[in-house]
Design a protein around this motif. Structure first.
Motif, PDB file in Angstrom:
ATOM      1  N   SER A 127     -85.955 -20.232 -16.717  1.00 14.75           N
ATOM      2  CA  SER A 127     -87.082 -19.932 -17.603  1.00 14.75           C
ATOM      3  C   SER A 127     -88.393 -20.555 -17.159  1.00 14.75           C
ATOM      4  CB  SER A 127     -86.762 -20.372 -19.032  1.00 14.75           C
ATOM      5  OG  SER A 127     -86.546 -21.779 -19.082  1.00 14.75           O
ATOM      6  N   THR A 128     -88.347 -21.670 -16.440  1.00 12.76           N
ATOM      7  CA  THR A 128     -89.580 -22.332 -16.011  1.00 12.76           C
ATOM      8  C   THR A 128     -90.025 -21.886 -14.612  1.00 12.76           C
ATOM      9  OG1 THR A 128     -88.345 -24.236 -15.155  1.00 12.76           O
ATOM     10  CG2 THR A 128     -89.124 -24.348 -17.438  1.00 12.76           C
ATOM     11  N   ASN A 129     -89.214 -21.036 -13.956  1.00 11.88           N
ATOM     12  CA  ASN A 129     -89.605 -20.501 -12.648  1.00 11.88           C
ATOM     13  C   ASN A 129     -90.674 -19.433 -12.823  1.00 11.88           C
ATOM     14  OD1 ASN A 129     -87.472 -22.077 -11.917  1.00 11.88           O
ATOM     15  ND2 ASN A 129     -86.361 -20.504 -10.796  1.00 11.88           N
ATOM     16  N   MET A 130     -91.416 -19.178 -11.762  1.00 14.83           N
ATOM     17  CA  MET A 130     -92.411 -18.121 -11.813  1.00 14.83           C
ATOM     18  C   MET A 130     -91.714 -16.756 -11.846  1.00 14.83           C
ATOM     19  SD  MET A 130     -94.850 -20.123 -12.046  1.00 14.83           S
ATOM     20  CE  MET A 130     -96.245 -19.001 -12.127  1.00 14.83           C
ATOM     21  N   GLY A 131     -92.388 -15.778 -12.430  1.00 14.32           N
ATOM     22  CA  GLY A 131     -91.762 -14.490 -12.708  1.00 14.32           C
ATOM     23  C   GLY A 131     -91.227 -13.759 -11.494  1.00 14.32           C
ATOM     24  N   LEU A 132     -91.886 -13.895 -10.342  1.00 17.65           N
ATOM     25  CA  LEU A 132     -91.432 -13.180  -9.157  1.00 17.65           C
ATOM     26  C   LEU A 132     -90.390 -13.955  -8.356  1.00 17.65           C
ATOM     27  CD1 LEU A 132     -94.694 -11.468  -7.843  1.00 17.65           C
ATOM     28  CD2 LEU A 132     -92.888 -10.529  -9.296  1.00 17.65           C
ATOM     29  N   GLY A 133     -89.987 -15.145  -8.841  1.00 14.93           N
ATOM     30  CA  GLY A 133     -88.967 -15.923  -8.148  1.00 14.93           C
ATOM     31  C   GLY A 133     -87.572 -15.497  -8.530  1.00 14.93           C
ATOM     32  N   LEU A 134     -87.341 -14.187  -8.613  1.00 19.34           N
ATOM     33  CA  LEU A 134     -86.064 -13.618  -9.028  1.00 19.34           C
ATOM     34  C   LEU A 134     -85.686 -12.488  -8.081  1.00 19.34           C
ATOM     35  CD1 LEU A 134     -86.792 -13.207 -12.870  1.00 19.34           C
ATOM     36  CD2 LEU A 134     -85.289 -14.933 -11.852  1.00 19.34           C
ATOM     37  N   SER A 135     -84.410 -12.142  -8.060  1.00 20.70           N
ATOM     38  CA  SER A 135     -83.974 -10.957  -7.322  1.00 20.70           C
ATOM     39  C   SER A 135     -84.483  -9.706  -8.032  1.00 20.70           C
ATOM     40  CB  SER A 135     -82.449 -10.927  -7.248  1.00 20.70           C
ATOM     41  OG  SER A 135     -81.911 -10.681  -8.545  1.00 20.70           O
ATOM     42  N   GLY A 136     -84.345  -8.555  -7.358  1.00 25.30           N
ATOM     43  CA  GLY A 136     -84.790  -7.304  -7.966  1.00 25.30           C
ATOM     44  C   GLY A 136     -84.106  -7.019  -9.285  1.00 25.30           C
ATOM     45  N   GLY A 137     -82.785  -7.228  -9.331  1.00 25.19           N
ATOM     46  CA  GLY A 137     -82.048  -6.990 -10.570  1.00 25.19           C
ATOM     47  C   GLY A 137     -82.468  -7.938 -11.671  1.00 25.19           C
ATOM     48  N   GLN A 138     -82.709  -9.200 -11.320  1.00 23.19           N
ATOM     49  CA  GLN A 138     -83.143 -10.169 -12.317  1.00 23.19           C
ATOM     50  C   GLN A 138     -84.553  -9.873 -12.809  1.00 23.19           C
ATOM     51  OE1 GLN A 138     -82.531 -13.676  -9.991  1.00 23.19           O
ATOM     52  NE2 GLN A 138     -80.324 -13.758 -10.400  1.00 23.19           N
ATOM     53  N   GLN A 139     -85.426  -9.378 -11.927  1.00 20.89           N
ATOM     54  CA  GLN A 139     -86.755  -8.967 -12.367  1.00 20.89           C
ATOM     55  C   GLN A 139     -86.671  -7.808 -13.355  1.00 20.89           C
ATOM     56  OE1 GLN A 139     -89.825  -8.410  -9.392  1.00 20.89           O
ATOM     57  NE2 GLN A 139     -88.912  -9.973  -8.081  1.00 20.89           N
ATOM     58  N   VAL A 167     -73.993  -1.947  -8.522  1.00 19.18           N
ATOM     59  CA  VAL A 167     -73.369  -2.766  -9.565  1.00 19.18           C
ATOM     60  C   VAL A 167     -74.382  -3.133 -10.644  1.00 19.18           C
ATOM     61  CG1 VAL A 167     -73.757  -4.961  -8.342  1.00 19.18           C
ATOM     62  CG2 VAL A 167     -71.881  -4.765 -10.005  1.00 19.18           C
ATOM     63  N   ILE A 168     -75.627  -3.343 -10.258  1.00 19.41           N
ATOM     64  CA  ILE A 168     -76.672  -3.649 -11.236  1.00 19.41           C
ATOM     65  C   ILE A 168     -76.996  -2.406 -12.060  1.00 19.41           C
ATOM     66  CG2 ILE A 168     -79.009  -4.512 -11.570  1.00 19.41           C
ATOM     67  CD1 ILE A 168     -77.072  -6.584 -10.487  1.00 19.41           C
ATOM     68  N   VAL A 169     -76.991  -1.238 -11.421  1.00 23.80           N
ATOM     69  CA  VAL A 169     -77.227   0.016 -12.149  1.00 23.80           C
ATOM     70  C   VAL A 169     -76.138   0.226 -13.200  1.00 23.80           C
ATOM     71  CG1 VAL A 169     -77.438   2.522 -11.947  1.00 23.80           C
ATOM     72  CG2 VAL A 169     -78.466   1.035 -10.222  1.00 23.80           C
ATOM     73  N   ASP A 170     -74.890  -0.104 -12.843  1.00 25.27           N
ATOM     74  CA  ASP A 170     -73.798  -0.010 -13.816  1.00 25.27           C
ATOM     75  C   ASP A 170     -74.055  -0.915 -15.018  1.00 25.27           C
ATOM     76  OD1 ASP A 170     -72.460   1.797 -12.217  1.00 25.27           O
ATOM     77  OD2 ASP A 170     -71.115   0.295 -11.338  1.00 25.27           O
ATOM     78  N   GLU A 171     -74.545  -2.116 -14.758  1.00 22.07           N
ATOM     79  CA  GLU A 171     -74.842  -3.046 -15.843  1.00 22.07           C
ATOM     80  C   GLU A 171     -75.967  -2.511 -16.729  1.00 22.07           C
ATOM     81  OE1 GLU A 171     -75.652  -6.808 -14.050  1.00 22.07           O
ATOM     82  OE2 GLU A 171     -73.600  -7.068 -13.296  1.00 22.07           O
ATOM     83  N   LEU A 172     -76.970  -1.876 -16.100  1.00 23.10           N
ATOM     84  CA  LEU A 172     -78.061  -1.290 -16.882  1.00 23.10           C
ATOM     85  C   LEU A 172     -77.534  -0.180 -17.785  1.00 23.10           C
ATOM     86  CD1 LEU A 172     -81.042  -1.014 -14.358  1.00 23.10           C
ATOM     87  CD2 LEU A 172     -80.697  -2.708 -16.159  1.00 23.10           C
ATOM     88  N   ALA A 173     -76.633   0.657 -17.262  1.00 19.38           N
ATOM     89  CA  ALA A 173     -76.079   1.740 -18.074  1.00 19.38           C
ATOM     90  C   ALA A 173     -75.374   1.181 -19.303  1.00 19.38           C
ATOM     91  CB  ALA A 173     -75.116   2.581 -17.239  1.00 19.38           C
ATOM     92  N   GLU A 174     -74.596   0.141 -19.124  1.00 13.66           N
ATOM     93  CA  GLU A 174     -73.908  -0.478 -20.255  1.00 13.66           C
ATOM     94  C   GLU A 174     -74.905  -1.042 -21.261  1.00 13.66           C
ATOM     95  OE1 GLU A 174     -71.142  -3.355 -18.786  1.00 13.66           O
ATOM     96  OE2 GLU A 174     -70.060  -1.909 -17.542  1.00 13.66           O
ATOM     97  N   LEU A 175     -75.973  -1.665 -20.754  1.00 16.90           N
ATOM     98  CA  LEU A 175     -76.987  -2.233 -21.632  1.00 16.90           C
ATOM     99  C   LEU A 175     -77.703  -1.148 -22.428  1.00 16.90           C
ATOM    100  CD1 LEU A 175     -78.908  -4.403 -22.718  1.00 16.90           C
ATOM    101  CD2 LEU A 175     -80.232  -4.157 -20.609  1.00 16.90           C
ATOM    102  N   PHE A 176     -78.111  -0.068 -21.759  1.00 16.81           N
ATOM    103  CA  PHE A 176     -78.853   0.987 -22.453  1.00 16.81           C
ATOM    104  C   PHE A 176     -77.979   1.660 -23.507  1.00 16.81           C
ATOM    105  CE2 PHE A 176     -81.386   1.577 -18.275  1.00 16.81           C
ATOM    106  CZ  PHE A 176     -82.107   0.428 -18.552  1.00 16.81           C
ATOM    107  N   ASN A 177     -76.699   1.816 -23.208  1.00 17.65           N
ATOM    108  CA  ASN A 177     -75.804   2.399 -24.203  1.00 17.65           C
ATOM    109  C   ASN A 177     -75.602   1.451 -25.385  1.00 17.65           C
ATOM    110  OD1 ASN A 177     -75.191   4.976 -23.130  1.00 17.65           O
ATOM    111  ND2 ASN A 177     -73.856   4.052 -21.615  1.00 17.65           N
ATOM    112  N   ARG A 178     -75.546   0.176 -25.116  1.00 15.14           N
ATOM    113  CA  ARG A 178     -75.434  -0.796 -26.207  1.00 15.14           C
ATOM    114  C   ARG A 178     -76.673  -0.729 -27.089  1.00 15.14           C
ATOM    115  NH1 ARG A 178     -75.572  -7.455 -25.666  1.00 15.14           N
ATOM    116  NH2 ARG A 178     -76.461  -7.785 -27.728  1.00 15.14           N
ATOM    117  N   LEU A 179     -77.849  -0.697 -26.476  1.00 15.63           N
ATOM    118  CA  LEU A 179     -79.085  -0.608 -27.253  1.00 15.63           C
ATOM    119  C   LEU A 179     -79.106   0.674 -28.079  1.00 15.63           C
ATOM    120  CD1 LEU A 179     -81.660  -1.818 -24.570  1.00 15.63           C
ATOM    121  CD2 LEU A 179     -80.876  -3.094 -26.573  1.00 15.63           C
TER     122      LEU A 179
END
Length: 231
Positions: A127-139, A167-179
């Protein structure tokens, strides 16, 4: 009730008309895909919603109220949150500061900093890292979390799978369906066939700035969907 509708909209950047007589709607609780190849006007739909174009004809209806001139803040204040193509992370802010920006519209609801951290624990850890200090999926998690902080009725996602591992796209699909199951409407602007099939219920096809087809995704084959995306 229609959360969002374009009613015969012509939208321009300066003198260049990009959207031509575009009409579509997203009702409460729906999951709708907007399809089409690159350059057909899909992102211009989002930019129009966010006040980034000039509406020359027609109107954009938000919660059944018509508008021909949209301030950039109107959609967010009215319960429509956007996740922009490229994610729009502010590099000079920390992860937590990026998230808190989403809450600035002041809408009440279930999504808070703690709720987003519960959904995406990696964001709490960094949480205290800068916003772009993440992988693409984490961003992408950060961009979605920031949008959820606005407690939207409708979440608009512009190419959320772009540049992400399967694998990240699969996680997004699960998230969007949950929402969606929790009642958040989804407008998915996307070219990833698998993500569209797993999330959306119906679709619109854009070609050269016009809606040329719409319908239900139920029973549509992968090959048919690929042809729609390639129009």
């Amino acid at each position: 009730m229609s959360l969002l509708a374009f009613d015969h909209v012509d939208a321009c950047y300066g003198a260049a008309r990009i959207l031509n007589d575009v009409s579509f709607n997203v009702d409460a609780g729906e999951r709708v895909a907007v399809l089409g190849r690159n350059g057909v006007g899909k992102t211009t739909v989002v930019n129009t919603l966010c006040g980034g174009t000039t509406i020359r004809a027609g109107e954009v209806r938000i919660n059944d109220r018509g508008h021909t001139d949209l301030p950039h803040y109107l959609a967010a204040r009215s319960g429509i949150a956007t996740v922009l193509q490229g994610r729009g992370i502010l590099p000079n802010l920390t992860i937590e500061e990026n998230l808190l920006l989403g809450a600035s519209v002041g809408r009440k609801g279930p999504w808070s900093l703690e709720a987003v951290y519960g959904l995406f624990p990696i964001l709490r850890e960094r949480s205290t890292n800068m916003g772009l200090g993440l992988s693409g999926g984490q961003q992408q998690m950060l961009a979605i979390g920031r949008a959820l902080m606005a407690n939207p009725d409708l979440l608009v996602l512009d190419e959320p799978s772009e540049g992400l591992a399967p694998v990240i796209v699969d996680e997004l699909a699960e998230l969007f369906n949950r929402l969606g199951r929790d009642g958040t409407a989804i407008m998915l602007i996307e070219q990833n066939v698998g993500l569209i099939q797993r999330v959306a219920e119906r679709y619109y096809v854009l070609s050269k700035g016009q809606v040329i087809e719409s319908g239900s995704l139920e029973g549509m084959s992968t090959e048919q969907l690929q042809r729609h995306i390639a129009i």
